[in-house]
Scaffold this motif. Structure first.
Motif, PDB file in Angstrom:
ATOM      1  N   TYR A 158      27.935  39.294 -30.042  1.00  0.00           N
ATOM      2  CA  TYR A 158      29.005  39.284 -29.042  1.00  0.00           C
ATOM      3  C   TYR A 158      28.434  38.977 -27.669  1.00  0.00           C
ATOM      4  N   VAL A 159      29.230  38.288 -26.851  1.00  0.00           N
ATOM      5  CA  VAL A 159      28.828  37.927 -25.501  1.00  0.00           C
ATOM      6  C   VAL A 159      29.980  38.252 -24.558  1.00  0.00           C
ATOM      7  N   LEU A 160      29.650  38.844 -23.403  1.00  0.00           N
ATOM      8  CA  LEU A 160      30.621  39.114 -22.347  1.00  0.00           C
ATOM      9  C   LEU A 160      29.993  38.730 -21.020  1.00  0.00           C
ATOM     10  N   ARG A 187      27.868  27.294 -31.750  1.00  0.00           N
ATOM     11  CA  ARG A 187      28.871  27.631 -32.769  1.00  0.00           C
ATOM     12  C   ARG A 187      29.451  29.031 -32.612  1.00  0.00           C
ATOM     13  N   TYR A 188      29.783  29.381 -31.372  1.00  0.00           N
ATOM     14  CA  TYR A 188      30.478  30.638 -31.098  1.00  0.00           C
ATOM     15  C   TYR A 188      31.967  30.353 -30.912  1.00  0.00           C
ATOM     16  N   HIS A 209      37.115  36.714 -13.557  1.00  0.00           N
ATOM     17  CA  HIS A 209      37.056  35.750 -14.655  1.00  0.00           C
ATOM     18  C   HIS A 209      36.142  36.316 -15.738  1.00  0.00           C
ATOM     19  N   ILE A 210      36.642  36.343 -16.956  1.00  0.00           N
ATOM     20  CA  ILE A 210      35.891  36.902 -18.079  1.00  0.00           C
ATOM     21  C   ILE A 210      35.745  35.844 -19.169  1.00  0.00           C
ATOM     22  N   LEU A 211      34.534  35.718 -19.675  1.00  0.00           N
ATOM     23  CA  LEU A 211      34.267  34.877 -20.841  1.00  0.00           C
ATOM     24  C   LEU A 211      33.757  35.771 -21.956  1.00  0.00           C
ATOM     25  N   VAL A 212      34.344  35.631 -23.135  1.00  0.00           N
ATOM     26  CA  VAL A 212      33.852  36.339 -24.316  1.00  0.00           C
ATOM     27  C   VAL A 212      33.544  35.322 -25.400  1.00  0.00           C
ATOM     28  N   ALA A 213      32.566  35.643 -26.220  1.00  0.00           N
ATOM     29  CA  ALA A 213      32.194  34.775 -27.335  1.00  0.00           C
ATOM     30  C   ALA A 213      31.707  35.652 -28.486  1.00  0.00           C
ATOM     31  N   ALA A 214      31.863  35.139 -29.687  1.00  0.00           N
ATOM     32  CA  ALA A 214      31.419  35.888 -30.867  1.00  0.00           C
ATOM     33  C   ALA A 214      31.035  34.915 -31.967  1.00  0.00           C
ATOM     34  N   ARG A 215      30.063  35.319 -32.761  1.00  0.00           N
ATOM     35  CA  ARG A 215      29.668  34.545 -33.949  1.00  0.00           C
ATOM     36  C   ARG A 215      30.415  35.080 -35.162  1.00  0.00           C
ATOM     37  N   GLY A 216      31.107  34.204 -35.869  1.00  0.00           N
ATOM     38  CA  GLY A 216      31.762  34.587 -37.110  1.00  0.00           C
ATOM     39  C   GLY A 216      33.062  35.336 -36.930  1.00  0.00           C
ATOM     40  N   LYS A 378      37.210  45.103 -34.298  1.00  0.00           N
ATOM     41  CA  LYS A 378      37.275  44.139 -35.400  1.00  0.00           C
ATOM     42  C   LYS A 378      36.078  44.312 -36.325  1.00  0.00           C
ATOM     43  N   ARG A 379      34.906  44.578 -35.723  1.00  0.00           N
ATOM     44  CA  ARG A 379      33.709  44.780 -36.534  1.00  0.00           C
ATOM     45  C   ARG A 379      33.856  46.032 -37.389  1.00  0.00           C
TER      46      ARG A 379
END
Length: 393
Positions: A158-160, A187-188, A209-216, A378-379
């Motif tokens: 996870y990325v924030l 590939r996030y 401003h918020i950016l979130v990213a996740a693998r899978g 979710k996890r």
């Protein structure tokens, strides 16, 4: 489980007023956190509280902060397992995305190990609308891409990333490049948008401003916060501090100049919140079309506070005069508005400069909590045993 996990520990106000430090969240398989541009630890604190709410353990593998004094405040409140953390983040992530890993990056990768959560708030002054000198063109704006390089090196789940609204208009298109690298090269799943702090329960008119990213995992709805009606007010946050005994700098407002004392008393005695032009400094008074109406203004009990910055102790830097006292907000009051709980330590005798930087430059912990509790829920849900259809739970 649903997304209705919007209160820290079930009660935000109890969280803010708590005097004793809670134990760190524990679990058999703790998540591993890296916090870059960590400041005093707003993102780390929010991450810890999200894990506590979900019954997950957390350990901080690496937290980097360049300012030695601010880093000292972080150390008072959190344990970072890697202690080589006072250098520039570029000493550990010293190459551009796509390049071969450097010796420093390979060493960091080996020392940190598996990473579940990477958070960071790169310096935002270069993007800020308050910056009239290097706005949109500041070289520090490129530090946003250091976060992307850290993702490439550490491969977190996870990325924030938090920043000011102006990051969307950077002349170097740093946000567009970051999003492209995360989604197309690494590939996030990526989502970014503006989040109003009042919508997540923070009592101030701050927008980030918020950016979130996740693998899978799909993150499309994670930042979709519904408006909170009514928003929390300044009274909700600090009314209990009105008569607190000023035993330390933390509970003492900055000393006003004689001119500002007169302005503060005028607003109180006349029931006004905006200072008339005739009582403003010449730079405002001689320009009646100025838009700085909030400066030298008084806050309202029944509304959220204005955005807390490092200048919350100066009426000339924003609407920071107390609703019912002829003074500005105290550091304690500003910390509450920023969602730091009373148990959070800023040191035995911190300077006003240090308090200003630790509080005004911080990311409200409630922000990281609100975002990460959604990602991590979710996890948790995906690892819970499923009851076969037709059987009793």
């Amino acid at each position: 489980m649903s997304y209705e996990l919007d209160e820290i520990g079930g009660d935000d106000l109890s969280f803010l007023r708590r005097k004793s430090r809670p134990e760190a969240p524990k679990g058999a398989d703790p998540l591993r956190l890296v916090d870059l541009f960590a400041g005093s630890g707003g993102l780390t604190l929010g991450a810890m509280e999200s894990c506590r709410t979900l019954g997950i353990g957390l350990e901080v593998r690496l937290a980097m902060e360049l300012d030695e004094e601010v880093r000292g405040v972080y150390d008072l409140n959190f344990e970072s397992l890697l202690k080589d953390n006072r250098a520039d983040v570029r000493s550990r992530f010293d190459r551009e995305p796509g390049q071969k890993l450097s010796a420093a990056e390979l060493k960091t990768q080996q020392e940190v190990g598996k990473v579940d959560i990477l958070v960071g708030g790169p310096p935002c002054q270069g993007h800020s609308d308050l910056n009239n000198h290097t706005r949109r063109r500041d070289k520090k704006n490129e530090l946003y891409m250091v976060m992307i390089r850290a993702v490439e090196v550490l491969k977190p789940t996870y990325v924030l990333i938090e920043n000011v609204q102006g990051v969307r208009r950077d002349h170097g298109e740093v946000l567009e490049r970051a999003t492209w690298w995360l989604s197309e090269k690494l590939r996030y799943s990526v989502e970014h948008r503006l989040v109003r702090m009042i919508d997540i329960g923070v009592p101030q008119k701050r927008v980030r401003h918020i950016l979130v990213a996740a693998r899978g995992r799909n993150v499309e709805e994670v930042l979709n916060f519904s408006p909170r009606e009514p928003p929390r007010t300044l009274e909700w946050a600090i009314a209990d501090l009105l008569e607190i005994a000023p035993r330390s700098p933390f509970d003492i407002a900055a000393l006003l100049t004689p001119e500002n004392q007169k302005r503060a008393k005028y607003l109180l005695e006349n029931g006004k919140y905006d200072l008339p032009n005739r009582l403003r400094p010449p730079c405002h008074r001689d320009n009646p079309s100025h838009r700085y109406t909030a400066m030298y203004g008084r806050l309202k009990w029944e509304e959220p506070a204005h955005t807390i910055t490092t200048g919350y102790g100066s009426p000339g830097q924003g609407r920071y005069l107390h609703p019912s006292k002829p003074r500005t907000l105290t550091p304690h009051e500003a910390a509450r508005v920023q969602f730091f709980p009373d148990w959070f330590e800023f040191g035995e005798n911190p300077s006003r400069r240090l308090l200003g930087h630790c509080i005004g430059n911080a990311v409200p912990p409630k922000l990281a909590f609100s975002v990460l509790v959604r990602l991590l829920h979710k996890r948790v849900a995906s690892t819970m045993p499923q009851t076969p259809q037709g059987e009793a739970a």
